[in-house]
Design a protein around this motif. Structure first.
Motif, PDB file in Angstrom:
ATOM      1  N   GLU A  96      36.620  36.917  46.271  1.00 53.23           N
ATOM      2  CA  GLU A  96      36.146  37.977  46.327  1.00 53.23           C
ATOM      3  C   GLU A  96      34.728  38.051  45.667  1.00 53.23           C
ATOM      4  O   GLU A  96      33.697  38.283  46.170  1.00 53.23           O
ATOM      5  CB  GLU A  96      36.887  39.041  45.501  1.00 53.23           C
ATOM      6  N   ILE A  97      34.466  37.619  44.203  1.00 61.49           N
ATOM      7  CA  ILE A  97      33.129  36.826  43.613  1.00 61.49           C
ATOM      8  C   ILE A  97      32.121  36.658  44.818  1.00 61.49           C
ATOM      9  O   ILE A  97      30.658  36.736  44.951  1.00 61.49           O
ATOM     10  CB  ILE A  97      33.625  36.972  42.134  1.00 61.49           C
ATOM     11  N   LYS A  98      32.470  34.827  45.270  1.00 62.23           N
ATOM     12  CA  LYS A  98      32.552  34.419  46.238  1.00 62.23           C
ATOM     13  C   LYS A  98      31.546  34.798  47.315  1.00 62.23           C
ATOM     14  O   LYS A  98      30.657  34.716  47.116  1.00 62.23           O
ATOM     15  CB  LYS A  98      32.596  33.346  46.217  1.00 62.23           C
ATOM     16  N   ARG A  99      32.619  35.829  47.306  1.00 63.77           N
ATOM     17  CA  ARG A  99      31.848  37.041  48.773  1.00 63.77           C
ATOM     18  C   ARG A  99      30.606  37.510  48.718  1.00 63.77           C
ATOM     19  O   ARG A  99      29.614  38.002  49.196  1.00 63.77           O
ATOM     20  CB  ARG A  99      33.068  37.420  48.828  1.00 63.77           C
ATOM     21  N   PHE A 100      30.955  38.016  47.255  1.00 66.82           N
ATOM     22  CA  PHE A 100      29.971  38.909  46.621  1.00 66.82           C
ATOM     23  C   PHE A 100      28.305  38.268  46.574  1.00 66.82           C
ATOM     24  O   PHE A 100      27.712  39.033  47.329  1.00 66.82           O
ATOM     25  CB  PHE A 100      30.236  39.656  45.574  1.00 66.82           C
ATOM     26  N   ASN A 101      29.048  37.213  46.145  1.00 68.21           N
ATOM     27  CA  ASN A 101      27.710  36.033  45.709  1.00 68.21           C
ATOM     28  C   ASN A 101      26.942  35.755  46.658  1.00 68.21           C
ATOM     29  O   ASN A 101      25.169  36.072  47.418  1.00 68.21           O
ATOM     30  CB  ASN A 101      27.553  34.710  45.118  1.00 68.21           C
ATOM     31  N   ASN A 102      27.146  35.387  48.201  1.00 68.27           N
ATOM     32  CA  ASN A 102      27.087  35.319  49.515  1.00 68.27           C
ATOM     33  C   ASN A 102      25.985  36.059  49.936  1.00 68.27           C
ATOM     34  O   ASN A 102      25.254  36.499  50.261  1.00 68.27           O
ATOM     35  CB  ASN A 102      28.237  35.534  50.075  1.00 68.27           C
ATOM     36  N   ILE A 107      33.097  44.410  37.824  1.00 65.36           N
ATOM     37  CA  ILE A 107      33.919  45.480  38.248  1.00 65.36           C
ATOM     38  C   ILE A 107      35.481  44.958  39.356  1.00 65.36           C
ATOM     39  O   ILE A 107      36.447  45.181  39.283  1.00 65.36           O
ATOM     40  CB  ILE A 107      33.988  46.351  39.404  1.00 65.36           C
ATOM     41  N   ILE A 108      34.828  43.794  39.775  1.00 64.96           N
ATOM     42  CA  ILE A 108      35.188  43.283  41.220  1.00 64.96           C
ATOM     43  C   ILE A 108      36.902  42.577  40.279  1.00 64.96           C
ATOM     44  O   ILE A 108      38.540  42.921  39.760  1.00 64.96           O
ATOM     45  CB  ILE A 108      35.512  42.699  41.154  1.00 64.96           C
ATOM     46  N   LYS A 109      36.319  42.259  39.139  1.00 59.86           N
ATOM     47  CA  LYS A 109      37.731  41.010  38.324  1.00 59.86           C
ATOM     48  C   LYS A 109      38.281  42.269  37.250  1.00 59.86           C
ATOM     49  O   LYS A 109      39.684  42.206  37.131  1.00 59.86           O
ATOM     50  CB  LYS A 109      36.419  40.054  37.125  1.00 59.86           C
ATOM     51  N   ASP A 110      37.467  42.528  36.790  1.00 56.41           N
ATOM     52  CA  ASP A 110      38.765  44.583  36.261  1.00 56.41           C
ATOM     53  C   ASP A 110      39.470  44.674  36.793  1.00 56.41           C
ATOM     54  O   ASP A 110      40.627  44.935  36.126  1.00 56.41           O
ATOM     55  CB  ASP A 110      37.702  45.371  35.149  1.00 56.41           C
ATOM     56  N   ASN A 117      37.988  45.243  45.849  1.00 58.89           N
ATOM     57  CA  ASN A 117      37.407  44.466  46.989  1.00 58.89           C
ATOM     58  C   ASN A 117      35.891  44.371  46.314  1.00 58.89           C
ATOM     59  O   ASN A 117      35.360  45.120  45.938  1.00 58.89           O
ATOM     60  CB  ASN A 117      37.678  45.227  48.280  1.00 58.89           C
ATOM     61  N   ALA A 118      34.934  43.650  47.094  1.00 59.94           N
ATOM     62  CA  ALA A 118      33.933  43.342  46.574  1.00 59.94           C
ATOM     63  C   ALA A 118      32.882  44.403  47.137  1.00 59.94           C
ATOM     64  O   ALA A 118      32.382  45.201  46.548  1.00 59.94           O
ATOM     65  CB  ALA A 118      33.104  42.423  47.556  1.00 59.94           C
ATOM     66  N   GLU A 119      33.401  45.190  48.598  1.00 60.07           N
ATOM     67  CA  GLU A 119      32.757  46.232  48.976  1.00 60.07           C
ATOM     68  C   GLU A 119      32.495  47.643  47.931  1.00 60.07           C
ATOM     69  O   GLU A 119      31.661  47.928  47.182  1.00 60.07           O
ATOM     70  CB  GLU A 119      33.287  46.843  50.281  1.00 60.07           C
ATOM     71  N   TRP A 120      33.778  47.017  47.938  1.00 61.21           N
ATOM     72  CA  TRP A 120      34.736  48.949  46.907  1.00 61.21           C
ATOM     73  C   TRP A 120      33.553  48.823  45.267  1.00 61.21           C
ATOM     74  O   TRP A 120      33.283  49.992  44.772  1.00 61.21           O
ATOM     75  CB  TRP A 120      35.705  49.099  46.971  1.00 61.21           C
ATOM     76  N   ALA A 121      33.819  48.223  45.218  1.00 65.23           N
ATOM     77  CA  ALA A 121      33.338  47.888  43.768  1.00 65.23           C
ATOM     78  C   ALA A 121      31.968  47.878  44.065  1.00 65.23           C
ATOM     79  O   ALA A 121      31.090  48.268  42.375  1.00 65.23           O
ATOM     80  CB  ALA A 121      33.606  46.168  43.266  1.00 65.23           C
ATOM     81  N   LEU A 122      31.109  47.270  44.389  1.00 68.10           N
ATOM     82  CA  LEU A 122      29.330  47.608  45.295  1.00 68.10           C
ATOM     83  C   LEU A 122      28.866  49.156  44.683  1.00 68.10           C
ATOM     84  O   LEU A 122      28.667  50.228  44.863  1.00 68.10           O
ATOM     85  CB  LEU A 122      29.305  46.789  46.250  1.00 68.10           C
ATOM     86  N   PRO A 180      44.685  40.052  45.245  1.00 67.29           N
ATOM     87  CA  PRO A 180      45.353  39.294  44.699  1.00 67.29           C
ATOM     88  C   PRO A 180      44.322  38.744  43.510  1.00 67.29           C
ATOM     89  O   PRO A 180      43.387  38.145  43.077  1.00 67.29           O
ATOM     90  CB  PRO A 180      46.826  38.803  45.256  1.00 67.29           C
ATOM     91  N   LYS A 181      45.111  38.477  41.591  1.00 64.84           N
ATOM     92  CA  LYS A 181      44.261  37.863  40.616  1.00 64.84           C
ATOM     93  C   LYS A 181      43.741  36.829  41.663  1.00 64.84           C
ATOM     94  O   LYS A 181      42.782  36.047  40.729  1.00 64.84           O
ATOM     95  CB  LYS A 181      45.202  37.610  39.843  1.00 64.84           C
ATOM     96  N   ASN A 182      44.614  35.654  42.348  1.00 63.47           N
ATOM     97  CA  ASN A 182      44.365  34.237  42.360  1.00 63.47           C
ATOM     98  C   ASN A 182      42.487  34.436  43.623  1.00 63.47           C
ATOM     99  O   ASN A 182      42.556  33.656  44.138  1.00 63.47           O
ATOM    100  CB  ASN A 182      44.801  33.625  43.100  1.00 63.47           C
ATOM    101  N   LYS A 183      41.996  35.643  44.578  1.00 59.52           N
ATOM    102  CA  LYS A 183      41.309  35.415  45.449  1.00 59.52           C
ATOM    103  C   LYS A 183      40.518  36.258  44.475  1.00 59.52           C
ATOM    104  O   LYS A 183      39.367  36.847  44.905  1.00 59.52           O
ATOM    105  CB  LYS A 183      41.759  37.218  45.738  1.00 59.52           C
ATOM    106  N   VAL A 184      40.510  36.250  43.444  1.00 58.95           N
ATOM    107  CA  VAL A 184      39.023  37.557  42.635  1.00 58.95           C
ATOM    108  C   VAL A 184      37.841  36.170  42.275  1.00 58.95           C
ATOM    109  O   VAL A 184      36.604  36.370  42.713  1.00 58.95           O
ATOM    110  CB  VAL A 184      39.253  37.667  40.858  1.00 58.95           C
TER     111      VAL A 184
END
Lengths: 570, 89
Positions: A41-47, A94-97, A101-106, A34-38
């Motif tokens: 999700e980005i934070k997860r990716f940064n971590n 990609i996550i934002k657009d 999920n971060a895994e798939w974006a990667l 969901p939009k409010n989890k972007v």
């Protein structure tokens, strides 16, 4: 809190933290966020980027300390790839657009980069795509919580996986896991067999547990009911702690049955055997006063070692078994590879492995492998009551070939002047419907029979036990199956040879009385089922059950059969 | 703005380690550093972008630098290229 459900395969209650098991890249799947989890999700990716950066820097320092600086430059390259905005920034777009999920974006980003590398003619540069792959794979491991440097046997954890392969299962055997949860699989999957063999609660076939459970979530697994409580509140945890205690008390009560002889009210002896996969934990065979090992699945010792073992290596294993279990019957099944149990170095069969080159078919195609194992078994049989069980026989022609090869093994042993037991009993596993239907011709040629119900059900009903879409059709009390089992038992009795049953059915206490009624006297099962089955045996009356079982054999309606089975047990 | 051509002299060309050195060096400067090769323009601070250009021995590429420390940046990068990226040949 939310609750997931699946197929209960091993009872008991476990409370602990989730450990997500993943084969990283191969296993990831897209899901939308969901939009409010972007931001989350980005934070997860940064971590994950930060964690991998730290890991690589740490590794580089370690290498420096150990004067292995030449490897250091490879790490520099990976650090540099990690720092490249193509890896560290673009996936966030990609996550934002696409709200994925971060895994798939990667993964999307990685596929694109790798396709660019593939277009390059310079092979030296092209090779660097492997570094890109490794970096992405490690990031994904961080994202899904499977850290490469952390061995999975530390504190008390609950393994959550898409599936546990037989070789993965081996790694978990000796670790301190509290429970297993998998997305796929059924009551006879390898996860189930593993969980039962080490006696920990498990739920399989949850469909999407791995997606819904996060690493380190607090879980309650109720293996008896097939439910998983994710992040439960304290009062629920307390309640389950009480249930956990009750379960343990119940288990202790069963323990008191260990030393009671296994026979029915009307004094019919029912022999109990244990199924084993390795020789590490044999104490249940002795502690429960069983007759011995009813099925030793030898393919697992090969999988454990990741290679074919030579004659002497195998001989030592089998001979040690006779030493560990003196005066016990030891039925050892020859290599049953193929299907869902594939040893790494063996050729894989495609398409339809269950119907392919497996078990005795594989052994007849690779006679050297077979003869090596037979020689080792015949030699070990000199030291104890070892009996050889041949899996998956489907025609008497095959059986004749098997006998020729066994004779050849004996001839070689004689010429090599090695001690062996020439009178070793040879039995056949009855798991192909063709063999069960034409059973008399097998019974006359063999020293004993063992009914492998897992495969017999799968082949008779044409149901893949691991396919969730049809696994509900996998029915161990199907009238066709009961008739086949009855036929095999009768045929063996007529021929004057022992018949045992070593599939999951043998360990299902609901079916114990029915099987006694059908005339079965030898049950081989996971040690964890022994006492529950024994409890049923002690309540049975064999002659009365025979009469009732015949009535069940005449029924064709599932509902009626189920009712009649319940009546037996009341 | 500085815009000059450079020729790759090291045998392996702009392979992984060389690309990494170039990107690491470029990142030390405030200026924008770009490499133009075969009509493609990439940021010289991104290792993979440089690598994917697949610039080999004797290839010529254009270095375009713009910023407060552009002169120093150009000199350092040209030196790295001329010194075979520290690889000796």
């Amino acid at each position: 809190m939310f609750i997931l459900s699946g197929i209960p395969v091993s009872p008991g209650i476990a409370i602990g933290h989730a450990y997500i098991l993943a084969h990283a890249l191969g296993e990831i799947e897209p899901y939308s966020i969901p939009k409010n989890k972007v931001t989350h999700e980005i934070k997860r990716f940064n971590n994950s980027v930060r964690n991998l950066h730290l890991e690589l820097v740490h590794l580089k320092n370690e290498l420096k300390k150990n004067k292995m600086i030449e490897y250091g430059s490879f790490i520099d390259i990976q650090l540099s790839i990690l720092k490249d905005p193509k890896i560290s920034e673009d996936p966030k777009k990609i996550i934002k657009d696409t709200l994925t999920n971060a895994e798939w974006a990667l993964k999307i980003q990685m596929d694109e980069i790798i396709s660019k590398f593939n277009k390059i003619n310079n092979t030296y540069i092209k090779e660097r795509k492997n570094d890109v792959y490794q970096v992405c794979e490690n990031l994904i491991k961080y994202l899904i919580g499977h850290q490469s440097h952390k061995v999975s046997n530390d504190r008390n954890q609950i393994i959550v996986a898409h599936d546990i392969s037989p070789s993965d299962a081996l790694k978990f055997k000796n670790s301190n896991n509290l429970a297993f949860i998998t997305d796929i699989g059924g009551t006879t999957s390898h996860t189930a067999i593993l969980a039962k063999s080490i006696n920990i609660p498990s739920v399989v076939g949850t469909q999407n547990a791995k997606q819904l459970i996060n690493h380190d979530d607090l879980l309650i697994v109720d293996g008896g009911h097939g439910c998983i409580l994710v992040n439960p509140p304290n009062n629920v945890i307390e309640e389950y702690k009480i249930k956990q205690n009750l379960y343990e008390i119940e288990s202790k009560k069963l323990l008191s049955l260990q030393n009671i002889p296994s026979r029915t009210i009307d004094k019919t002896a029912i022999n109990l055997f244990v199924n084993i996969e390795d020789t590490n934990n044999l104490s249940p065979v002795i502690e429960n006063n069983t007759e011995g090992v009813g099925l030793f699945r030898t393919e697992f010792i090969f999988m454990d070692q990741h290679k074919m073992l030579d004659e002497n290596e195998q001989f030592v294993i089998y001979k040690n078994l006779t030493k560990s279990l003196p005066n016990k019957t030891l039925i050892i099944r020859t290599l049953d590879s193929g299907g869902d149990k594939i040893i790494e170095h063996m050729p894989h069969t495609n398409q339809n492995p269950a119907l392919g080159l497996r078990a005795i078919r594989f052994c007849l195609a690779e006679p050297d492998v077979f003869i090596t194992q037979i020689k080792a078994l015949l030699r070990a049989a000199y030291y104890g009551n070892i009996q050889i069980l041949i899996p998956m026989l489907s025609s008497t022609n095959e059986l004749r070939q098997v006998k020729l090869l066994i004779q050849r093994a004996k001839d070689i042993l004689s010429s090599e002047r090695k001690k062996y037991n020439p009178k070793t009993l040879i039995g056949g596993m009855i798991e192909v419907p063709a063999a069960a239907i034409d059973i008399d011709s097998f019974a006359n040629e063999l020293d004993f029979l063992s009914i492998g119900t897992n495969d017999l059900i799968q082949y008779t009903l044409a149901v893949d036990r691991t396919d969730d879409a049809v696994s509900h059709l996998y029915d161990s009390s199907h009238p066709a199956l009961l008739k086949l089992i009855k036929g095999v038992i009768d045929s063996g009795t007529k021929a004057g040879i022992e018949v045992s049953l070593c599939g999951e059915m043998a360990g299902d206490p609901r079916l114990t009385k029915l099987l006694i009624g059908l005339g079965l006297r030898n049950f081989s099962m996971h040690p964890s089922s022994l006492l529950k089955v024994k409890k049923m045996i002690l309540e049975s009356n064999a002659s009365k059950l025979k009469y009732k079982a015949n009535k069940i054999l005449r029924s064709h309606q599932k509902l009626e059969i189920d009712n009649l089975i319940n009546n037996l047990n009341d | 703005m500085i815009k000059k051509d450079l020729i790759i002299k090291n045998q392996l060309g702009l392979h992984a380690r060389a690309s990494n050195k170039l990107a690491t060096l470029s990142s030390k400067f405030k200026s924008n550093v770009e490499i133009i090769y075969n009509d493609e323009k990439v940021d010289a601070k991104n290792m993979m972008d440089i690598l994917l250009l697949s610039i080999g021995l004797h290839d010529t590429f254009t270095l375009k630098i713009e910023g407060s420390d552009e002169k120093k940046a150009f000199e350092s990068i040209a030196k790295l290229v001329d010194n075979f990226f520290g690889e000796g040949k």
